[in-house]
Design a protein around this motif. Structure first.
Motif, mmCIF file in Angstrom:
data_model
loop_
_atom_site.group_PDB
_atom_site.id
_atom_site.type_symbol
_atom_site.label_atom_id
_atom_site.label_comp_id
_atom_site.label_asym_id
_atom_site.label_seq_id
_atom_site.Cartn_x
_atom_site.Cartn_y
_atom_site.Cartn_z
ATOM 1 N N PHE A 97 0.831 -1.206 0.000
ATOM 2 C CA PHE A 97 0.000 0.000 0.000
ATOM 3 C C PHE A 97 0.865 1.256 0.000
ATOM 4 O O PHE A 97 0.625 2.202 -0.757
ATOM 5 C CB PHE A 97 -0.934 -0.012 1.212
ATOM 6 C CG PHE A 97 -1.644 1.289 1.446
ATOM 7 C CD1 PHE A 97 -2.720 1.653 0.649
ATOM 8 C CD2 PHE A 97 -1.241 2.142 2.454
ATOM 9 C CE1 PHE A 97 -3.383 2.854 0.863
ATOM 10 C CE2 PHE A 97 -1.894 3.342 2.670
ATOM 11 C CZ PHE A 97 -2.968 3.704 1.878
ATOM 12 N N LEU A 98 1.878 1.276 0.860
ATOM 13 C CA LEU A 98 2.732 2.463 0.955
ATOM 14 C C LEU A 98 3.566 2.657 -0.307
ATOM 15 O O LEU A 98 3.833 3.795 -0.704
ATOM 16 C CB LEU A 98 3.642 2.353 2.179
ATOM 17 C CG LEU A 98 2.930 2.442 3.529
ATOM 18 C CD1 LEU A 98 3.909 2.159 4.664
ATOM 19 C CD2 LEU A 98 2.275 3.810 3.700
ATOM 20 N N ARG A 100 2.572 1.916 -3.323
ATOM 21 C CA ARG A 100 1.677 2.397 -4.380
ATOM 22 C C ARG A 100 1.245 3.850 -4.153
ATOM 23 O O ARG A 100 0.838 4.531 -5.095
ATOM 24 C CB ARG A 100 0.442 1.500 -4.453
ATOM 25 C CG ARG A 100 0.753 0.150 -5.031
ATOM 26 C CD ARG A 100 -0.493 -0.676 -5.166
ATOM 27 N NE ARG A 100 -0.168 -1.975 -5.734
ATOM 28 C CZ ARG A 100 -1.009 -2.986 -5.784
ATOM 29 N NH1 ARG A 100 -2.227 -2.865 -5.312
ATOM 30 N NH2 ARG A 100 -0.636 -4.135 -6.322
ATOM 31 N N LYS A 101 1.289 4.280 -2.923
ATOM 32 C CA LYS A 101 0.886 5.647 -2.603
ATOM 33 C C LYS A 101 1.923 6.603 -3.186
ATOM 34 O O LYS A 101 3.117 6.350 -3.148
ATOM 35 C CB LYS A 101 0.780 5.804 -1.086
ATOM 36 C CG LYS A 101 0.020 7.012 -0.650
ATOM 37 C CD LYS A 101 -0.362 6.841 0.808
ATOM 38 C CE LYS A 101 -1.052 8.035 1.348
ATOM 39 N NZ LYS A 101 -2.409 8.170 0.878
ATOM 40 N N LYS A 102 1.476 7.692 -3.702
ATOM 41 C CA LYS A 102 2.399 8.655 -4.315
ATOM 42 C C LYS A 102 3.333 9.232 -3.258
ATOM 43 O O LYS A 102 2.959 9.414 -2.100
ATOM 44 C CB LYS A 102 1.616 9.769 -5.002
ATOM 45 C CG LYS A 102 0.837 9.273 -6.197
ATOM 46 C CD LYS A 102 0.143 10.411 -6.879
ATOM 47 C CE LYS A 102 -0.650 9.892 -8.076
ATOM 48 N NZ LYS A 102 -1.401 10.936 -8.728
ATOM 49 N N THR A 105 2.183 12.466 -1.318
ATOM 50 C CA THR A 105 0.937 12.415 -0.564
ATOM 51 C C THR A 105 1.231 11.988 0.870
ATOM 52 O O THR A 105 1.910 11.001 1.101
ATOM 53 C CB THR A 105 -0.029 11.403 -1.206
ATOM 54 O OG1 THR A 105 -0.097 11.650 -2.595
ATOM 55 C CG2 THR A 105 -1.406 11.512 -0.611
ATOM 56 N N LEU A 107 0.237 10.555 4.648
ATOM 57 C CA LEU A 107 -0.651 9.515 5.153
ATOM 58 C C LEU A 107 -1.794 10.141 5.949
ATOM 59 O O LEU A 107 -1.606 11.130 6.675
ATOM 60 C CB LEU A 107 0.114 8.551 6.066
ATOM 61 C CG LEU A 107 1.158 7.668 5.397
ATOM 62 C CD1 LEU A 107 1.919 6.891 6.457
ATOM 63 C CD2 LEU A 107 0.499 6.711 4.427
ATOM 64 N N GLU A 111 -4.804 5.810 8.265
ATOM 65 C CA GLU A 111 -3.755 4.949 7.707
ATOM 66 C C GLU A 111 -2.614 4.780 8.705
ATOM 67 O O GLU A 111 -2.084 3.684 8.884
ATOM 68 C CB GLU A 111 -3.245 5.521 6.389
ATOM 69 C CG GLU A 111 -4.284 5.504 5.281
ATOM 70 C CD GLU A 111 -3.888 6.316 4.072
ATOM 71 O OE1 GLU A 111 -4.492 6.085 3.013
ATOM 72 O OE2 GLU A 111 -2.990 7.170 4.174
#
Length: 132
Positions: A97-98, A100-102, A105, A107, A111
């Motif tokens: 998940f982390l 894939r996160k831009k 951005t 948290l 999250e």
């Protein structure tokens, strides 16, 4: 009856293989020439048989007396293994998940709370803390 051939103990293995057994040569100080006998009651014999596994009784007693027994590896605690595996899978999912996160951005608080909870569960599983 006269046709049968008598086979003696020292000939027995070579009778089938047709190859002589190799001679085991030990230095004289390595030869085991002393014999010690021991008497056990039924409970002691039962305990000896449980502890020795596939080793002969005499060899196990000798190794025990000389403190040369092999290390006993305990069985895997499957329940703890499963709990730890679930916690590790959760950490792996968070890592994906982390990734894939831009990058730019931040948290969200939810999250961060989820990550903290997963890490705490992994920590508890590693130290053996039971949350039940």
């Amino acid at each position: 009856m006269s046709n049968t051939k008598q086979i003696y103990d020292d000939e027995f293995p070579t009778h089938f293989t047709e190859q002589p057994l190799p001679k085991i040569i030990r230095p004289s100080e390595m030869l085991r020439i002393h014999c010690v006998s021991v008497r056990l009651n039924g409970r002691e014999l039962q305990q000896l048989n449980q502890n020795r596994g596939s080793i002969t009784k005499g060899e196990w007693l000798r190794k025990s007396a000389l403190q040369q027994l092999p290390k006993v590896i305990p069985e895997v605690n499957k329940e703890a293994w499963n709990k730890l595996a679930v916690a590790v899978i959760g950490i792996g999912n968070l890592t994906v998940f982390l990734q894939r996160k831009k990058n730019n951005t931040e948290l969200l608080e939810s999250e961060l709370n989820a990550i903290t909870a997963k890490i705490n569960r992994l920590r508890d599983a590693l130290i053996g803390f039971n949350q039940e």
